[in-house]
Design an enzyme around this catalytic site. Structure first.
Site, PDB file in Angstrom:
ATOM      1  N   GLY A  21     -19.092  -2.100  -4.835  1.00 17.93           N
ATOM      2  CA  GLY A  21     -20.434  -1.556  -4.650  1.00 17.93           C
ATOM      3  C   GLY A  21     -20.738  -0.391  -5.561  1.00 17.93           C
ATOM      4  O   GLY A  21     -19.974   0.574  -5.618  1.00 17.93           O
ATOM      5  N   GLU A  43     -42.478   6.564   5.272  1.00 15.21           N
ATOM      6  CA  GLU A  43     -42.867   6.728   3.873  1.00 15.21           C
ATOM      7  C   GLU A  43     -43.711   5.544   3.403  1.00 15.21           C
ATOM      8  O   GLU A  43     -44.715   5.718   2.703  1.00 15.21           O
ATOM      9  CB  GLU A  43     -41.616   6.917   3.002  1.00 15.21           C
ATOM     10  CG  GLU A  43     -40.932   8.244   3.320  1.00 15.21           C
ATOM     11  CD  GLU A  43     -39.690   8.520   2.486  1.00 15.21           C
ATOM     12  OE1 GLU A  43     -39.464   9.691   2.137  1.00 15.21           O
ATOM     13  OE2 GLU A  43     -38.924   7.585   2.205  1.00 15.21           O
ATOM     14  N   ASP A 100     -23.048   3.444   3.871  1.00 11.82           N
ATOM     15  CA  ASP A 100     -23.707   2.764   4.994  1.00 11.82           C
ATOM     16  C   ASP A 100     -22.775   1.800   5.708  1.00 11.82           C
ATOM     17  O   ASP A 100     -23.074   1.348   6.819  1.00 11.82           O
ATOM     18  CB  ASP A 100     -24.934   1.979   4.490  1.00 11.82           C
ATOM     19  CG  ASP A 100     -26.033   2.901   4.002  1.00 11.82           C
ATOM     20  OD1 ASP A 100     -25.857   4.126   4.078  1.00 11.82           O
ATOM     21  OD2 ASP A 100     -27.078   2.389   3.536  1.00 11.82           O
TER      22      ASP A 100
END
Lengths: 433, 433
Positions: free
Chosen positions: B10, B168, B297
């Site tokens: 990642g 947002e 995460d």
């Protein structure tokens, strides 16, 4: 004539110019996309130098402040001359008193449409992003294979067609491939990457004078591009192209070998030329219908020398301006002066600091030509914002050799959801809205 | 330990930070895409404020100058703990002595995966471009329908999830929809466009203090966003969402209601929490395997208050730096100090000139908070080039209200070729190369 309803098909150079020149006539501009595209720089999106948004602008934004003009994003299915209607796929048909047909052209495979999947062309932003990602993925695959097998197999790019698009693509690929990608792919020997430009005729840039063709050929050769002249592709396959019996192995084939005008023109019911264009009268109207005009790449319009005018932005813009005036002033067919193209010169770039310019009998090339090319293209870009962005990109690239748009996002190495973008007819698409 | 082979899965905030902190250890960084993505600004791509290239950078370019590091663009299929191998889809398996697992998360539908096609989420650039085009196409469709039927049906956008992403998105949509799109769509009455933010809990921005949640709620309300608190979506359909038995008709539904960590984590063979995360030890390693770390995460890492640390960039970056040091210095499990997250504050923007900031016990909002938000985000953007571009875009938008990226190109109104981008497994994709 100020109650005349005008319909324009296509928001390219011709259609957009016409739309802006019609004064207060009630006008509808129809385009399949929501943007005007600056096609002369499309090859820079395909080679990761510019981002799509740098060379495209929403038509609605460009045409703010034209209260009599309505923009419709839809696909034209047919032109009904008898009923004076333009039939659309998703909206009601739109009536017209005067019609400007400017749908442009697609790349042509001359009856070999099956080749497109292996040798995509370059006409839309989607084409450009697809080519860019094919190119970037090719480097990734070469690196992966190099690491797995230890074998250096040379990256081969084949560009079919030696016109401006093919030449500009070849030049940009040679630079980006050899210089810009090197530091990103240390395991690859990019100096022996091969870029082959295939041209059916005896010289590249046939639209230019022979001396400029020779200059361009020399410049491409110096960048390491292999030229194959008088060569015709007899087959395109998943693993390469066949030329004169020989197979050139490549999975990166780009088609720049010709155009065919929009199939929509068939519904005008007029015989088209071999490039699918409508042979127009001297006033750009079609035979027997003085208020239907065809302009831009869709028109076969004879120039002074009798040859059809080339598919260039200036031709389309001058034609758009010309027909808009005829309509705005309601000039009857018999009183119309023929359209005359004012040739302000042609330019093509071969890469960083190298271009060819032809202004009538004046030919030159090199750095000065390239600077002129930059200035002209910046000038014709729409809006302060794009000019600044593109100029900044070019200056940045000129000094750093880091192209600004090397992002792959419509496809990933994963076959999952984020590897795709749904087709227009799928759920999730706005056509459901 | 300098002969240790390190593999990082990642190239997000955690993986990239680790890659840059490993010194001269032989390292392989694997990512499914070719770029690092600045996810905090992804919602601005989804709302046409920024272009994809403004917030993404090729990993290879970011990691030039790290001679011991190799970037592989591929998909990890499994982690083989026994064989100490990472198995890839297209390349040979890669052996490791130390492994950093940072695959991130996808949006979660809590067992209703069928909802994704009607309510896409926002994690990748492809997601963002898809949402952007859905939004732009929705305005086109509304205009088309308005013209065809004469009826004003209000444009309705539903955003599910009141966390930072949802807030947002709602704020940006309200601004862009009401202000920026108005001049482009004169036939639409955008003042009665409706934007509904659905939150399951009693307040939006649950990660912030109640007073800031109230400030954000008031700011959104002033922009015309409708808040539905304590509301759970029981069904998502092509034509709308069902909430508490009522149907809200909308074809523009955005999912921001939760994450689930990468399914790849299953191959670690460790029980995961309800969000699919791996519960890690205080040193971020997994039970029984001191040289396999999970960060970002994908990790369930208890903070000081005992709750798992939030899925924020600073958490992932600090974790990446922490584990890189353990590996670089070869610190044995029993000698490791636990990872401690240094909270430097959290920010969320509600739109132009309006944001909320929480720095420990210090809370504030409004213009100052927004300016701080801008500065922080510009600062964390990678590279001079992007900083200049993004800052220019924001300044431009602040004064003109013309977002810079309103281009639709992966889909057109035509069902033809240029309306699509081929899936990764189709011909024309680099996987053929």
């Amino acid at each position: 004539m100020s109650d005349k309803r005008v319909v324009i098909i296509g928001g390219g150079f011709g259609g957009l110019t016409a739309a802006r020149s019609l004064g207060d006539l009630e006008t509808v501009l129809i385009d399949r996309t929501n943007h005007h595209l600056f096609q002369p720089l499309l090859y820079q999106v395909a080679t990761a130098a510019l981002a799509p948004g740098d060379i495209a602008w929403p038509l609605r934004t460009l045409l703010r402040g034209y209260p009599h003009l309505r923009v419709v994003m839809d696909e034209v299915e047919a032109i009904d001359r008898e009923a004076r209607l333009v039939r659309l796929r998703d909206s009601d048909a739109i009536p017209f008193d005067a019609l400007i047909v400017a749908p442009g052209a697609r790349h042509a495979y001359f009856g070999h449409e099956g080749w497109e999947q292996f040798a995509p062309g370059l006409k839309t932003l989607t084409d450009a992003v697809r080519l860019r990602e094919n190119m970037l993925l090719a480097f990734e695959e070469a690196e992966r294979r190099r690491v797995a097998t230890g074998i250096h197999d040379r990256l081969t790019f084949v560009i079919v067609g030696g016109g401006p698009t093919g030449v500009e693509l070849a030049g940009a690929l040679a630079e980006i491939g050899r210089k810009a990608m090197g530091p990103d792919f240390p395991a690859l020997h990019l100096e022996n990457m091969s870029i082959i430009l295939v041209e059916g005729g005896p010289r590249i840039l046939p639209g230019f004078s022979p001396d400029l063709s020779a200059t361009a050929a020399a410049a491409l050769a110096s960048k390491g591009v292999t030229l194959m002249l008088n060569s015709r592709v007899s087959e395109v396959r998943a693993d390469g192209v066949v030329i004169g019996g020989d197979v050139i192995r490549s999975t990166n084939i780009i088609w720049a070998a010709g155009n065919t005008a929009s199939p929509l023109l068939a519904s005008l019911g007029i015989a088209r030329d071999q490039a699918g264009r409508i042979p127009v009268l001297p006033d750009l109207s079609i035979p027997g219908d003085p208020w239907i005009f065809v302009i831009g790449d869709a028109a076969h319009c004879a120039g002074r020398d009798g040859n059809p005018l080339p598919g260039l932005a200036p031709v389309a813009m001058q034609q758009g301006h010309y027909v808009a005036r005829l309509i705005r002033e309601g000039i009857a067919a018999e009183q119309r002066r023929p359209f005359a193209y004012a040739d302000r010169g042609t330019l093509a770039t071969i890469g960083r600091a190298q271009a060819v310019v032809q202004l009538g009998s004046w030919h030159f090339s090199g750095l000065l030509a390239w600077l002129l090319w930059c200035v002209v293209h910046i000038f014709f870009l729409i809006g302060f914002r794009s000019r600044v962005r593109v100029m900044a990109e070019w200056i940045w690239y000129y000094f750093t050799f880091k192209p600004g748009a090397k992002i792959i996002y419509t496809r990933t190495r994963q076959s999952g959801e984020e590897g795709r973008t749904p087709p227009a007819d799928s759920p999730g698409s706005g056509s459901r809205a």
